[in-house]
Design a protein around this motif. Structure first.
Motif, PDB file in Angstrom:
ATOM      1  N   ALA A 597     -61.356   6.135 -33.485  1.00  0.00           N
ATOM      2  CA  ALA A 597     -62.116   6.518 -32.344  1.00  0.00           C
ATOM      3  C   ALA A 597     -61.498   6.729 -31.150  1.00  0.00           C
ATOM      4  CB  ALA A 597     -63.107   5.535 -32.219  1.00  0.00           C
ATOM      5  N   TRP A 598     -60.308   7.179 -31.197  1.00  0.00           N
ATOM      6  CA  TRP A 598     -59.397   7.282 -30.078  1.00  0.00           C
ATOM      7  C   TRP A 598     -60.157   8.373 -28.917  1.00  0.00           C
ATOM      8  CZ3 TRP A 598     -55.946   5.975 -26.955  1.00  0.00           C
ATOM      9  CH2 TRP A 598     -55.016   6.936 -26.245  1.00  0.00           C
ATOM     10  N   PHE A 599     -60.866   9.515 -29.443  1.00  0.00           N
ATOM     11  CA  PHE A 599     -61.480  10.288 -28.441  1.00  0.00           C
ATOM     12  C   PHE A 599     -62.479   9.336 -27.599  1.00  0.00           C
ATOM     13  CE2 PHE A 599     -65.890  11.725 -27.256  1.00  0.00           C
ATOM     14  CZ  PHE A 599     -65.507  12.987 -26.617  1.00  0.00           C
ATOM     15  N   GLU A 600     -63.162   8.354 -28.263  1.00  0.00           N
ATOM     16  CA  GLU A 600     -64.033   7.575 -27.557  1.00  0.00           C
ATOM     17  C   GLU A 600     -63.186   6.527 -26.537  1.00  0.00           C
ATOM     18  OE1 GLU A 600     -67.963   5.746 -27.973  1.00  0.00           O
ATOM     19  OE2 GLU A 600     -66.742   4.408 -29.190  1.00  0.00           O
ATOM     20  N   HIS A 601     -62.086   5.989 -26.987  1.00  0.00           N
ATOM     21  CA  HIS A 601     -61.184   5.142 -26.194  1.00  0.00           C
ATOM     22  C   HIS A 601     -60.851   5.921 -24.719  1.00  0.00           C
ATOM     23  CE1 HIS A 601     -60.047   3.108 -30.106  1.00  0.00           C
ATOM     24  NE2 HIS A 601     -61.389   2.895 -30.004  1.00  0.00           N
ATOM     25  N   ARG A 602     -60.575   7.283 -25.034  1.00  0.00           N
ATOM     26  CA  ARG A 602     -60.151   7.873 -23.712  1.00  0.00           C
ATOM     27  C   ARG A 602     -61.136   8.150 -22.914  1.00  0.00           C
ATOM     28  NH1 ARG A 602     -58.076  12.968 -24.724  1.00  0.00           N
ATOM     29  NH2 ARG A 602     -59.292  13.199 -26.733  1.00  0.00           N
ATOM     30  N   ALA A 603     -62.530   8.670 -23.587  1.00  0.00           N
ATOM     31  CA  ALA A 603     -63.606   8.967 -22.757  1.00  0.00           C
ATOM     32  C   ALA A 603     -64.013   7.606 -21.833  1.00  0.00           C
ATOM     33  CB  ALA A 603     -64.726   9.498 -23.671  1.00  0.00           C
ATOM     34  N   LEU A 604     -64.097   6.465 -22.584  1.00  0.00           N
ATOM     35  CA  LEU A 604     -64.642   5.311 -21.920  1.00  0.00           C
ATOM     36  C   LEU A 604     -63.578   4.814 -20.990  1.00  0.00           C
ATOM     37  CD1 LEU A 604     -65.832   3.026 -25.066  1.00  0.00           C
ATOM     38  CD2 LEU A 604     -67.228   4.258 -23.554  1.00  0.00           C
ATOM     39  N   ALA A 605     -62.334   4.950 -20.981  1.00  0.00           N
ATOM     40  CA  ALA A 605     -61.492   4.354 -19.996  1.00  0.00           C
ATOM     41  C   ALA A 605     -61.614   5.311 -18.739  1.00  0.00           C
ATOM     42  CB  ALA A 605     -60.038   4.558 -20.681  1.00  0.00           C
ATOM     43  N   GLU A 606     -61.731   6.611 -19.164  1.00  0.00           N
ATOM     44  CA  GLU A 606     -61.823   7.728 -17.873  1.00  0.00           C
ATOM     45  C   GLU A 606     -62.992   7.510 -17.076  1.00  0.00           C
ATOM     46  OE1 GLU A 606     -61.893  12.625 -17.229  1.00  0.00           O
ATOM     47  OE2 GLU A 606     -60.952  11.882 -19.229  1.00  0.00           O
ATOM     48  N   GLY A 607     -64.289   7.675 -18.045  1.00  0.00           N
ATOM     49  CA  GLY A 607     -65.530   7.477 -17.475  1.00  0.00           C
ATOM     50  C   GLY A 607     -65.867   6.425 -16.524  1.00  0.00           C
ATOM     51  N   ALA A 608     -65.347   5.312 -16.842  1.00  0.00           N
ATOM     52  CA  ALA A 608     -65.408   3.776 -16.345  1.00  0.00           C
ATOM     53  C   ALA A 608     -64.258   3.140 -15.428  1.00  0.00           C
ATOM     54  CB  ALA A 608     -65.751   2.629 -17.385  1.00  0.00           C
ATOM     55  N   GLY A 609     -63.572   4.060 -15.208  1.00  0.00           N
ATOM     56  CA  GLY A 609     -62.398   3.844 -14.295  1.00  0.00           C
ATOM     57  C   GLY A 609     -61.742   2.733 -14.942  1.00  0.00           C
ATOM     58  N   LEU A 610     -61.323   2.562 -15.872  1.00  0.00           N
ATOM     59  CA  LEU A 610     -60.436   1.588 -16.679  1.00  0.00           C
ATOM     60  C   LEU A 610     -59.108   2.215 -17.051  1.00  0.00           C
ATOM     61  CD1 LEU A 610     -63.038   0.400 -19.004  1.00  0.00           C
ATOM     62  CD2 LEU A 610     -62.552  -0.657 -16.728  1.00  0.00           C
ATOM     63  N   LEU A 611     -58.186   1.248 -16.949  1.00  0.00           N
ATOM     64  CA  LEU A 611     -56.706   1.766 -17.768  1.00  0.00           C
ATOM     65  C   LEU A 611     -57.101   2.034 -19.225  1.00  0.00           C
ATOM     66  CD1 LEU A 611     -54.585  -1.012 -15.989  1.00  0.00           C
ATOM     67  CD2 LEU A 611     -54.974   1.444 -15.308  1.00  0.00           C
ATOM     68  N   LEU A 612     -56.346   2.837 -19.678  1.00  0.00           N
ATOM     69  CA  LEU A 612     -56.443   2.901 -21.299  1.00  0.00           C
ATOM     70  C   LEU A 612     -54.598   2.722 -21.522  1.00  0.00           C
ATOM     71  CD1 LEU A 612     -57.523   4.024 -23.978  1.00  0.00           C
ATOM     72  CD2 LEU A 612     -56.857   6.248 -23.301  1.00  0.00           C
ATOM     73  N   LEU A 613     -54.798   1.380 -22.387  1.00  0.00           N
ATOM     74  CA  LEU A 613     -53.653   0.991 -22.710  1.00  0.00           C
ATOM     75  C   LEU A 613     -53.445   0.854 -24.395  1.00  0.00           C
ATOM     76  CD1 LEU A 613     -53.791  -1.825 -20.183  1.00  0.00           C
ATOM     77  CD2 LEU A 613     -52.544   0.467 -19.891  1.00  0.00           C
ATOM     78  N   THR A 614     -51.978   0.955 -24.847  1.00  0.00           N
ATOM     79  CA  THR A 614     -51.758   0.408 -25.987  1.00  0.00           C
ATOM     80  C   THR A 614     -50.965  -0.810 -26.119  1.00  0.00           C
ATOM     81  OG1 THR A 614     -49.901   1.846 -26.248  1.00  0.00           O
ATOM     82  CG2 THR A 614     -51.856   2.983 -26.787  1.00  0.00           C
ATOM     83  N   ALA A 615     -50.531  -1.337 -27.149  1.00  0.00           N
ATOM     84  CA  ALA A 615     -49.828  -2.426 -27.301  1.00  0.00           C
ATOM     85  C   ALA A 615     -48.473  -2.337 -26.535  1.00  0.00           C
ATOM     86  CB  ALA A 615     -49.415  -2.780 -28.732  1.00  0.00           C
TER      87      ALA A 615
END
Length: 846
Positions: A597-615
Motif C-alpha cells: 500500500a505504498w500509494f496510501e503511505h505517501r498520501a497519508l503522510a502528505e495529507g496529514a503533514g507527517l514524515l514518510l520514513l523507511t527503516a
C-alpha cells in the motif's frame, strides 16, 4: 353442492392520532357514528373493523373496500384521526393497548394475559363463498401450500414496539402465539372439524368457536371459507390481488375434490416453516415452492409460479387479466414492509413510516403512481441499495441515478478513459505478490444517509473502544482471563499474540487506527464482517476515489450535507500527536515503494503533514527515535509495515526494530498500531467482540456481528465439518481474501479439501454463515449493472473513553467482480466513492 365462490372481506384498521402519530383508543366514539352492519369493534380500542358486503367480482370488491375506507376516513378526520391498514402501526408500543370493554374481551384478557396485551395488530380476512361446510373443511386443508405466498404479498408489519423486528410480518408471528392459530391439517368433513372445535372449547383453552383462529376456517358467522393469514394491506389493490389468488386456490381445490384427486400433503412442520419464512423475508427473501417436498425459490419467482399454477381457475373466474396485472404491480413496488423500510432508511424517523402507511391507506386503490423514470434493463435484486422495486431509484439516489441513466455509450466510454488516465496520473495502485496493479474505480457513487452514518458511528466507536480496552488488558493484568470471560490459551496462544507488546507502558493506546469491514444485508441492516486492527488500509484510497470522481464526473449532482473525506488527514494527525509534546513530530513508517500500500503511505503522510520514513531513514540516539539525516526527534510513529517491528532492519542497524521497541517501552515514542495488535485481528477473536463490549463497557453491542464458529471448539468444529459447503471458511490470520472459501460457490473438490485442512489444524480456521451482501449499481460499457459491495470504515482513538474515539468521514466501498461476493482488490474487486451525508446545512441567515 358446488362452491358459490362469492367474495367478501374484513379489514382491521388502526386509528392514528394525526398529531402524535401514535395509536388512538377512540374506536368506541368513532363507531358510535358509523353503521353497525359495516363497522365493528375489535379486541383493542385502537382498531376498527370494516365488513365488506358479499360481491362476485374483484372490481366490486375493490369498490366496496374503497367506499368503506372513505366513510371511515371522513368520520376519523372530524376527530383529527387517520386510519392505517398495516399489520402493525409503526409507532405502536405495548403501553398503547387498551381493551375494548366487553365481557368476552375481559375474560380473554384474564385468561391469556400478555397474549392479549400485545395484540396491537391488524389483519385482512378474505371470505370466499362455500356454503357446503363439508366441502369447505376439505378445501381448507388443500389450500395450505398457497398461504405463504399470500402472506408474503401482504406483509406490512416490519416495525413493532418502536423498532425494526427483522421480519416483514411480525404480526403473523405474534398471531401464531394463540393456542388455536395455525393449520388444522386435513379433515374429512364438517363433523370432524366441529368435534375438534368442541374439544378445544371443552379443554378450556378457547372460550368459543370464534376463537378458532386457524389460517383457513369455515367462517363462524357466514357461509364462507375464511382466509385469516394476511396482514392488513395499505394499498387496496394488494388486498384485491390476494383475494383473486385465494379464490382461485379454493376453486382449484374444489375441482380436485370433485375429480377425486388425492391430496398432496405437506408435513405440518414444513407448512409452519414455510409460513415463518414468508413472515421473515416477505417478498425480499425466499419462499418454498408448492411441492410436498419443497425447494426454495426467490419470492418473486414463487408467487409468479403460484399465479401460473392457478391460471386455469383464474381464467374460468374471469380474473386472470386482473390478477396478472396486479401481481406485476405489487412485485414492482414491493410489499408494504419493503416500502416502510425504505421510508425509514431516509431519516431514521418512524413518523415518516406512519405518514407513508396513512397516505397509502387513504389513497387510491393502486397506490401512488410513480412519477420517477424507470431504469429499464437493470437486473433488480431485493438487496439493491440504490434501485428499488419497479426499477425506480430510491429517494437518496434519484438525482445521481438519473444522471448516470442518461449517459450514452460514447459518454460512458469517454469518462471511463478519463477515469483510468486520472488513476494512472495519481499513482493509484497497489501491489499483490510483487505485481503492481491498477486500482479499479467505479464512477457510480454509493450514498450512506445521515441516519445510517450516525448508527455506524455509534456502533463502530463502541466496538473500537472495547477492542482497545481488550488489547491494553491482554498485554497487562489480563483481568478478562481472571474473570473467566476468555481462557489464557485464547489470549496468549492466539496467532496474533506478540510477547514484546507486554513491554509498552500501561495505558498506552495500542490500536489508534482501526478499520472495520461492514456489510449491508438484503434486509437493510448493517453488520460488522471483520475487524482490522493491525494495519488497516484504505482511508487514503477513499480520499483518492473522491478526487477522481470530482475530476471525471463533476457534473453528477451532489446531495446536500455531503461530507469531505479529506478531513481524515487532520484526524490522523490529531490522533498520532494527541500525547506528544506541543509541536511534536509524527511519521508514517513504511517499507518503501515495494510495500503493498505504498500509494496510501505517501498520501497519508502528505495529507496529514507527517514524515514518510523507511527503516533507512531512522535511527535511535540518546534513547529517542530520530530522522537520521536531520536528527529530528520523532514523537509518534504510525506503523504501516507488512512484517513485524522487531524484524525491522536498516543498512546501518540490524536490530533497528528492537531498539525502537526499547524506546517505546519507556514511552519516549508513541507507536500507532503497535506490535501485538494482531491479537484482535485474529478471526477467532472476532467471535468474542460482543463479550468484550459487555465486559469492558457494560453495554450491549450496537452493531451485530456475522454468526461465526471457532473451529478450535470440538462441538462447533464437528457441526461445521458437516456444513463446509454451506458456510464461508477462512484462516484466522488471513487478509486480502486469501484462503477464503465460500461454500455455496465452491466445487465439491474444494469443499472436500477444506474439510481436510480444518481437520488437520482446526485452530487455524473459522467459519461464518453466508450473509448475502447488498448490491449496488456499477457503471459498465453497456450501462448500470448490480455488483455486491461492502464498506470499510475507520475509527481513530486517543483513549478508551466515550469521547476518545471518532469515526472518520471517509469510507471505502469495495466492489466485487460480476457473479462474485469477494470484494478484495487482490481477488479482482474494485472500489467506488462513498458519499457520506452529514446534517443538512442550515439555511443562510439562520
Amino acid at each position: 353442492m358446488s362452491a358459490e365462490l362469492t367474495l367478501g372481506a374484513e379489514e382491521e384498521l388502526h386509528l392514528i392520532d394525526l398529531e402524535t402519530k401514535r395509536l388512538s383508543a377512540r374506536a368506541p366514539q368513532l363507531l358510535s357514528r358509523l353503521p353497525a352492519d359495516r363497522y365493528g369493534a375489535e379486541l383493542q380500542r385502537t382498531t376498527v373493523e370494516t365488513n365488506v358486503p358479499v360481491v362476485t367480482t374483484l372490481s366490486d370488491l375493490r369498490r366496496e373496500i374503497l367506499l368503506l375506507r372513505k366513510d371511515l376516513v371522513d368520520a376519523a378526520s372530524a376527530s383529527d384521526l387517520a386510519i392505517a391498514a398495516a399489520g402493525t402501526a409503526p409507532r405502536s408500543e405495548f403501553a398503547d393497548f387498551e381493551l375494548t370493554a366487553t365481557g368476552r374481551y375481559g375474560r380473554m384478557q384474564e385468561q391469556y394475559r400478555l397474549l392479549v396485551d400485545e395484540q396491537l395488530i391488524c389483519g385482512l380476512q378474505i371470505h370466499v363463498g362455500v356454503s357446503d361446510r363439508d366441502l369447505a373443511v376439505q378445501i381448507a386443508g388443500r389450500v395450505a401450500p398457497v398461504l405463504p405466498a399470500l402472506l408474503a404479498l401482504s406483509a406490512s408489519s416490519p416495525f413493532w414496539n418502536g423498532q425494526d423486528t427483522g421480519y416483514a410480518s411480525i404480526r403473523s408471528i405474534i398471531w401464531q402465539r394463540w393456542p388455536s392459530a395455525g393449520a388444522t391439517g386435513p379433515m374429512a368433513n364438517a363433523r370432524e372439524y366441529d368435534r375438534m372445535v368442541e374439544d378445544l372449547i371443552g379443554s378450556g383453552v378457547i372460550a368459543d368457536a370464534k376463537m378458532a383462529y386457524f389460517d383457513v376456517r369455515p367462517s363462524s358467522h357466514a357461509p364462507t371459507l375464511e382466509l385469516r393469514t394476511c396482514d392488513a394491506c395499505p394499498v387496496v389493490d394488494d388486498a384485491v390481488l390476494i383475494a383473486g389468488l385465494y379464490r382461485a386456490a379454493v376453486r382449484k381445490a374444489e375441482i380436485d375434490i370433485v375429480d377425486g384427486r388425492p391430496e398432496t400433503l405437506r408435513a405440518a412442520p414444513l407448512h409452519r416453516a414455510a409460513m415463518w419464512q414468508a413472515a421473515r423475508g416477505g417478498l425480499a427473501g425466499e419462499l418454498l415452492d408448492l411441492g410436498a417436498h419443497p425447494e426454495r425459490l426467490p419470492a418473486a419467482q414463487a408467487v409468479r409460479q403460484l399465479a401460473v399454477s392457478l391460471r386455469p381457475q383464474l381464467e374460468e373466474l374471469g380474473d386472470w387479466h386482473d390478477v396478472e396485472g396486479l401481481l406485476e404491480q405489487t412485485l414492482a413496488r414491493g410489499n408494504s414492509a419493503d416500502r416502510q423500510r425504505a421510508a425509514y432508511a431516509e431519516r431514521g424517523e418512524l413518523d415518516d413510516v406512519v405518514d407513508l402507511v396513512v397516505k397509502e391507506t387513504h389513497g387510491p386503490a393502486s397506490g401512488e403512481l410513480p412519477t420517477l423514470p424507470t431504469l429499464t434493463g437493470y437486473r433488480f435484486r431485493a438487496g439493491d441499495e440504490a434501485i428499488g422495486p419497479g426499477l425506480h431509484a430510491r429517494p437518496a439516489y434519484r438525482g445521481v441515478a438519473e444522471f448516470f441513466r442518461t449517459l450514452d455509450g460514447a459518454d460512458i466510454a469517454d469518462r471511463c478513459e478519463r477515469r483510468d488516465a486520472a488513476a494512472r496520473d495519481a499513482g493509484l495502485r497497489f501491489t499483490v505478490d510483487d505485481e503492481v496493479r491498477g486500482f479499479d474505480v467505479d464512477l457510480m457513487p454509493r450514498i450512506v444517509t445521515h441516519h445510517e452514518w450516525k448508527q455506524l458511528a455509534r456502533g463502530l466507536t463502541q466496538r473500537a473502544r472495547a477492542i482497545e480496552s481488550f488489547l491494553q488488558d491482554a498485554y497487562g493484568a489480563r483481568r478478562i482471563v481472571a474473570d473467566g470471560v476468555l481462557t489464557e490459551a485464547q489470549v496468549v496462544d492466539a496467532s496474533g499474540w506478540r510477547v514484546e507488546a507486554t513491554l509498552l507502558p500501561r495505558g498506552t493506546v495500542r490500536a489508534a487506527v482501526q478499520g472495520f469491514d461492514l456489510i449491508r444485508t438484503e434486509f437493510g441492516g448493517w453488520r460488522v464482517l471483520e475487524d482490522n486492527v493491525r494495519s488497516p488500509s484504505g482511508a487514503a484510497y477513499g480520499v483518492a476515489v473522491r478526487s477522481l470522481l470530482d475530476t471525471v464526473v463533476p457534473d453528477a449532482p451532489r446531495p446536500a450535507g455531503l461530507l469531505d473525506p479529506h478531513s481524515v488527514f487532520a484526524l490522523l494527525r490529531e490522533t498520532l500527536l494527541a500525547h506528544a509534546p506541543e509541536g511534536g513530530v509524527g511519521a508514517v513508517l513504511s517499507e518503501g515503494p515495494d510495500a503493498a500500500a505504498w500509494f496510501e503511505h505517501r498520501a497519508l503522510a502528505e495529507g496529514a503533514g507527517l514524515l514518510l520514513l523507511t527503516a533507512d531513514d531512522l535511527d535511535v540516539r540518546d534513547h529517542r527515535v530520530v530522522e537520521s539525516s536531520s536528527g529530528t526527534v520523532v514523537d509518534a510513529l504510525y506503523l504501516r509495515l507488512d512484517g513485524e517491528l522487531l524484524d525491522l532492519r536498516s543498512h546501518a542497524s540490524n536490530d533497528l526494530g528492537v531498539r525502537i521497541m526499547d524506546v517505546a517501552a519507556t514511552g519516549d515514542v508513541f507507536l500507532a498500531n503497535a506490535p501485538g495488535n494482531g491479537l484482535a485481528d485474529d478471526k477467532a477473536m472476532y467471535v468474542a467482540v460482543p463479550d468484550l463490549i459487555e465486559y469492558y463497557l457494560n453495554e450491549k453491542p450496537h452493531l451485530e456481528s456475522v454468526p461465526t464458529y471457532r473451529l478450535s471448539d470440538e462441538a462447533e468444529r464437528l457441526a461445521v465439518l458437516d456444513r463446509v459447503g454451506e458456510l464461508v471458511t477462512k484462516p484466522v490470520d488471513g487478509s486480502g481474501g486469501v484462503g477464503v472459501l465460500i461454500g455455496p460457490s465452491a466445487s465439491a473438490a474444494e469443499v472436500a479439501a477444506r474439510r481436510v485442512e480444518i481437520a488437520q489444524d482446526p485452530a487455524r480456521w473459522v467459519a461464518q454463515e453466508v450473509v448475502s451482501l447488498s448490491s449496488h449499481p456499477t457503471l459498465t460499457p453497456t450501462g448500470l449493472e448490480p455488483r455486491h459491495v461492502d464498506l470499510r470504515a475507520f475509527v481513530y482513538l486517543t483513549g478508551v473513553g466515550p469521547t476518545q474515539s471518532r469515526l472518520a468521514d471517509v469510507g471505502l466501498t469495495r466492489v466485487a467482480p460480476e457473479g462474485s461476493m469477494v470484494v478484495n482488490s487482490s481477488r479482482g474487486g474494485g472500489a467506488k466513492d462513498t458519499w457520506i451525508i452529514g446534517p443538512e446545512p442550515a439555511p443562510e441567515g439562520d
